[in-house]
Design a protein around this motif. Structure first.
Motif, PDB file in Angstrom:
ATOM      1  N   HIS A  99       0.894  -1.356  -0.202  1.00 38.63           N
ATOM      2  CA  HIS A  99      -0.133  -0.044  -0.067  1.00 38.63           C
ATOM      3  C   HIS A  99       0.760   1.254   0.111  1.00 38.63           C
ATOM      4  CE1 HIS A  99       0.718   1.327   4.275  1.00 38.63           C
ATOM      5  NE2 HIS A  99       0.777   0.037   4.511  1.00 38.63           N
ATOM      6  N   GLY A 100       0.222   2.178  -0.492  1.00 35.31           N
ATOM      7  CA  GLY A 100       0.914   3.579  -0.535  1.00 35.31           C
ATOM      8  C   GLY A 100       0.607   4.276   0.953  1.00 35.31           C
ATOM      9  N   GLY A 101       1.289   5.608   1.084  1.00 33.08           N
ATOM     10  CA  GLY A 101       0.805   6.298   2.330  1.00 33.08           C
ATOM     11  C   GLY A 101       2.291   7.017   2.666  1.00 33.08           C
ATOM     12  N   GLY A 102       3.418   7.275   1.679  1.00 30.91           N
ATOM     13  CA  GLY A 102       4.372   7.870   2.170  1.00 30.91           C
ATOM     14  C   GLY A 102       5.373   7.148   3.028  1.00 30.91           C
ATOM     15  N   LEU A 103       5.081   5.876   3.159  1.00 34.22           N
ATOM     16  CA  LEU A 103       5.892   5.003   4.211  1.00 34.22           C
ATOM     17  C   LEU A 103       5.354   5.461   5.528  1.00 34.22           C
ATOM     18  CD1 LEU A 103       9.428   4.912   2.844  1.00 34.22           C
ATOM     19  CD2 LEU A 103       7.534   3.031   2.602  1.00 34.22           C
ATOM     20  N   VAL A 104       4.388   6.282   6.032  1.00 39.97           N
ATOM     21  CA  VAL A 104       4.144   7.064   7.061  1.00 39.97           C
ATOM     22  C   VAL A 104       2.664   6.329   7.330  1.00 39.97           C
ATOM     23  CG1 VAL A 104       3.859   8.999   8.465  1.00 39.97           C
ATOM     24  CG2 VAL A 104       5.571   8.876   6.843  1.00 39.97           C
ATOM     25  N   VAL A 105       1.720   6.270   6.415  1.00 39.28           N
ATOM     26  CA  VAL A 105       0.374   6.021   6.758  1.00 39.28           C
ATOM     27  C   VAL A 105      -0.171   4.951   6.138  1.00 39.28           C
ATOM     28  CG1 VAL A 105      -0.126   8.480   7.496  1.00 39.28           C
ATOM     29  CG2 VAL A 105      -0.602   7.773   5.304  1.00 39.28           C
ATOM     30  N   GLY A 106      -1.457   4.401   6.505  1.00 38.54           N
ATOM     31  CA  GLY A 106      -1.807   3.292   5.869  1.00 38.54           C
ATOM     32  C   GLY A 106      -1.595   1.891   6.341  1.00 38.54           C
ATOM     33  N   GLY A 107      -2.162   0.942   5.929  1.00 41.33           N
ATOM     34  CA  GLY A 107      -2.081  -0.343   6.550  1.00 41.33           C
ATOM     35  C   GLY A 107      -3.080  -1.258   5.729  1.00 41.33           C
ATOM     36  N   LEU A 108      -3.438  -2.342   6.495  1.00 38.30           N
ATOM     37  CA  LEU A 108      -4.229  -3.438   5.835  1.00 38.30           C
ATOM     38  C   LEU A 108      -5.673  -2.836   5.598  1.00 38.30           C
ATOM     39  CD1 LEU A 108      -3.358  -6.719   7.943  1.00 38.30           C
ATOM     40  CD2 LEU A 108      -2.478  -5.734   5.585  1.00 38.30           C
ATOM     41  N   ASP A 109      -6.226  -1.941   6.483  1.00 36.95           N
ATOM     42  CA  ASP A 109      -7.393  -1.295   6.056  1.00 36.95           C
ATOM     43  C   ASP A 109      -7.530  -0.337   4.904  1.00 36.95           C
ATOM     44  OD1 ASP A 109      -8.529  -2.985   7.892  1.00 36.95           O
ATOM     45  OD2 ASP A 109      -8.492  -1.562   9.331  1.00 36.95           O
ATOM     46  N   SER A 110      -6.357   0.564   4.851  1.00 36.44           N
ATOM     47  CA  SER A 110      -6.273   1.489   4.034  1.00 36.44           C
ATOM     48  C   SER A 110      -6.726   1.116   2.415  1.00 36.44           C
ATOM     49  CB  SER A 110      -5.173   2.359   3.931  1.00 36.44           C
ATOM     50  OG  SER A 110      -4.172   1.500   3.649  1.00 36.44           O
ATOM     51  N   HIS A 111      -6.423   0.179   2.061  1.00 32.88           N
ATOM     52  CA  HIS A 111      -6.574  -0.419   0.803  1.00 32.88           C
ATOM     53  C   HIS A 111      -7.210  -1.503   0.456  1.00 32.88           C
ATOM     54  CE1 HIS A 111      -3.420   2.639   0.507  1.00 32.88           C
ATOM     55  NE2 HIS A 111      -3.533   2.427  -1.060  1.00 32.88           N
ATOM     56  N   ASP A 112      -7.963  -1.998   1.604  1.00 33.56           N
ATOM     57  CA  ASP A 112      -8.717  -3.255   1.427  1.00 33.56           C
ATOM     58  C   ASP A 112      -9.553  -3.568   0.420  1.00 33.56           C
ATOM     59  OD1 ASP A 112      -9.715  -5.584   3.577  1.00 33.56           O
ATOM     60  OD2 ASP A 112     -11.559  -4.725   2.567  1.00 33.56           O
ATOM     61  N   ASP A 113     -10.422  -2.452  -0.112  1.00 28.72           N
ATOM     62  CA  ASP A 113     -11.324  -2.538  -1.234  1.00 28.72           C
ATOM     63  C   ASP A 113     -10.574  -2.736  -2.308  1.00 28.72           C
ATOM     64  OD1 ASP A 113     -10.502  -0.034  -0.874  1.00 28.72           O
ATOM     65  OD2 ASP A 113     -12.146   1.009  -1.386  1.00 28.72           O
ATOM     66  N   VAL A 114      -9.298  -2.010  -2.680  1.00 27.12           N
ATOM     67  CA  VAL A 114      -8.765  -2.275  -3.871  1.00 27.12           C
ATOM     68  C   VAL A 114      -8.412  -3.643  -3.898  1.00 27.12           C
ATOM     69  CG1 VAL A 114      -6.468  -1.502  -4.882  1.00 27.12           C
ATOM     70  CG2 VAL A 114      -7.793   0.079  -3.968  1.00 27.12           C
ATOM     71  N   CYS A 115      -7.627  -4.179  -2.930  1.00 27.30           N
ATOM     72  CA  CYS A 115      -7.234  -5.713  -3.081  1.00 27.30           C
ATOM     73  C   CYS A 115      -8.187  -6.697  -3.212  1.00 27.30           C
ATOM     74  CB  CYS A 115      -6.486  -5.684  -1.593  1.00 27.30           C
ATOM     75  SG  CYS A 115      -4.992  -4.982  -1.435  1.00 27.30           S
ATOM     76  N   ALA A 116      -9.489  -6.284  -2.489  1.00 23.28           N
ATOM     77  CA  ALA A 116     -10.718  -7.264  -2.827  1.00 23.28           C
ATOM     78  C   ALA A 116     -11.145  -7.139  -4.334  1.00 23.28           C
ATOM     79  CB  ALA A 116     -11.782  -6.922  -1.924  1.00 23.28           C
ATOM     80  N   GLU A 117     -11.040  -5.697  -4.779  1.00 27.44           N
ATOM     81  CA  GLU A 117     -11.448  -5.775  -6.519  1.00 27.44           C
ATOM     82  C   GLU A 117     -10.583  -6.477  -7.363  1.00 27.44           C
ATOM     83  OE1 GLU A 117     -12.841  -1.817  -7.157  1.00 27.44           O
ATOM     84  OE2 GLU A 117     -13.819  -1.696  -5.337  1.00 27.44           O
ATOM     85  N   ILE A 118      -9.064  -6.301  -6.942  1.00 25.96           N
ATOM     86  CA  ILE A 118      -8.391  -7.000  -7.665  1.00 25.96           C
ATOM     87  C   ILE A 118      -8.430  -8.538  -7.773  1.00 25.96           C
ATOM     88  CG2 ILE A 118      -5.810  -7.568  -7.991  1.00 25.96           C
ATOM     89  CD1 ILE A 118      -5.123  -4.604  -6.921  1.00 25.96           C
ATOM     90  N   CYS A 119      -8.772  -8.920  -6.572  1.00 29.85           N
ATOM     91  CA  CYS A 119      -8.761 -10.603  -6.406  1.00 29.85           C
ATOM     92  C   CYS A 119     -10.066 -10.694  -7.282  1.00 29.85           C
ATOM     93  CB  CYS A 119      -9.054 -10.964  -5.033  1.00 29.85           C
ATOM     94  SG  CYS A 119      -9.555 -12.619  -4.725  1.00 29.85           S
ATOM     95  N   ALA A 120     -11.308  -9.970  -7.004  1.00 27.27           N
ATOM     96  CA  ALA A 120     -12.450 -10.471  -7.759  1.00 27.27           C
ATOM     97  C   ALA A 120     -12.463 -10.265  -9.233  1.00 27.27           C
ATOM     98  CB  ALA A 120     -13.843  -9.514  -7.249  1.00 27.27           C
ATOM     99  N   ARG A 121     -11.729  -9.471  -9.895  1.00 24.78           N
ATOM    100  CA  ARG A 121     -11.745  -9.063 -11.214  1.00 24.78           C
ATOM    101  C   ARG A 121     -10.764 -10.235 -12.045  1.00 24.78           C
ATOM    102  NH1 ARG A 121     -11.965  -2.869 -12.739  1.00 24.78           N
ATOM    103  NH2 ARG A 121     -11.352  -3.947 -14.635  1.00 24.78           N
ATOM    104  N   THR A 122      -9.701 -10.494 -11.117  1.00 24.54           N
ATOM    105  CA  THR A 122      -8.589 -11.496 -11.659  1.00 24.54           C
ATOM    106  C   THR A 122      -8.675 -12.942 -11.535  1.00 24.54           C
ATOM    107  OG1 THR A 122      -6.989 -11.226 -10.196  1.00 24.54           O
ATOM    108  CG2 THR A 122      -6.833  -9.610 -11.882  1.00 24.54           C
TER     109      THR A 122
END
Length: 317
Positions: A99-122
């Motif tokens: 995930h992005g976030g400048g190496l300062v912010v973000g985690g498993l929840d911040s890009h959860d929907d992006v990851c789920a949609e990549i999984c669903a589509r591929t």
């Protein structure tokens, strides 16, 4: 290494005139949740603001995606979240998402929907890594976590692995595949979405889009300083040969755009496969606009198509 041509600086009025209304609406909505001066707040405040913004934009996971949090049984345990489509019995490929976030912010929840949609589509199993953040930890720690996650997934999955990262996650993805250069096992490819790769401060896009919405040149410099201006970066490497097939997808209206351009050129000059697909009218952080703006939806389509192609061993570029 060829440098992009010099271009003029965009003004706030240029963005207002040249970005479409959907993207402008997304930028306004983002600024309402994550004000442009957030970088001046304490790290804990930045994280709280960022988390609230991510929650406000988070899409519902596709119903056919199953999710599980895991901790690798290894000497380098990293919290991971895995996504798999319930109707896929035989895995063809796997994805490591950083995930992005400048190496300062973000985690498993911040890009959860992006990851789920990549999984669903591929149909690929997607694994998101909760790497350590600055400033409590070092940039080297984050790089070590990304590399350890990639090594574990290559061992555990038994299928081709595509490494994907956005923004600072793209930096970590590129560092991980660089670290494995020359080894018998390799990632099947890497997809880097508006990545910051350690480009020079005088690159054209740093100047042209110095005051871009969503990310400014000053913010890039602040994150670079926190990481360490002498720290190793993908663009600071002496040799770009032997890297896996690479798709870089920068946003046009982003001071980091030319990091991707220069990186793509360096890989191709070294004899590797790489393509740089600049998304016109897009901004840094624009993945969250994929359900609100056609420009962002098309950019996400480009990324998903690249992940799917590399996972299947295809190079359609």
């Amino acid at each position: 290494m060829a440098a992009p041509p010099q271009r003029r600086t965009w003004t706030a009025n240029d963005y207002a005139l040249r970005l479409d209304p959907q993207m402008l609406g997304f930028i306004d909505a983002t600024n309402a949740h994550y004000p442009p001066d957030t970088i001046d707040a304490s790290v804990m405040a930045q994280r709280a603001i960022y988390d609230r913004m991510c929650t406000a934009f988070r899409a519902v996971r596709p119903a056919d995606v199953l999710v599980e949090d895991v901790l690798p049984p290894s000497s380098h345990p990293i919290p991971l979240r895995q996504y798999r489509r319930h109707d896929v019995v035989t895995q063809v490929a796997a994805v490591l998402y950083l995930h992005g976030g400048g190496l300062v912010v973000g985690g498993l929840d911040s890009h959860d929907d992006v990851c789920a949609e990549i999984c669903a589509r591929t149909g690929f199993r997607v694994t998101a890594a909760d790497y350590r953040l600055l400033p409590e930890h070092s940039y080297a720690d984050a790089c070590d976590d990304a590399l350890a996650a990639l090594r574990w997934l290559l061992d555990e999955s038994g299928v081709p692995v595509v490494v994907v990262g956005d923004s600072a996650g793209g930096l970590l993805a590129a560092m991980a595949v660089q670290a494995m250069r020359g080894e018998a096992r390799q990632a099947a490819g890497q997809v880097l979405i508006y990545p910051g790769l350690g480009g020079a401060d005088d690159l054209s896009s740093r100047i042209e889009h110095a005051e871009a919405p969503m990310l400014t040149r000053a913010e890039v410099k602040a994150y670079d300083a926190l990481r360490g201006v002498t720290a190793p970066t993908p663009l600071g490497q002496p040799d770009f040969s032997g890297l896996p097939p690479t798709v870089v997808i920068p946003a046009e209206c982003d001071p980091l755009c030319d990091d991707a351009v220069v990186y793509d050129d360096a890989i191709r000059q070294a004899g590797g496969r790489s393509v740089c697909l600049i998304q016109q009218g897009w901004v840094h952080g624009g993945l969250r606009a994929r359900h609100a703006a056609d420009v962002a939806r098309r950019a996400f389509d480009v990324a998903v198509d690249a992940i799917e192609a590399l996972g299947h061993g295809r190079w359609p570029y």
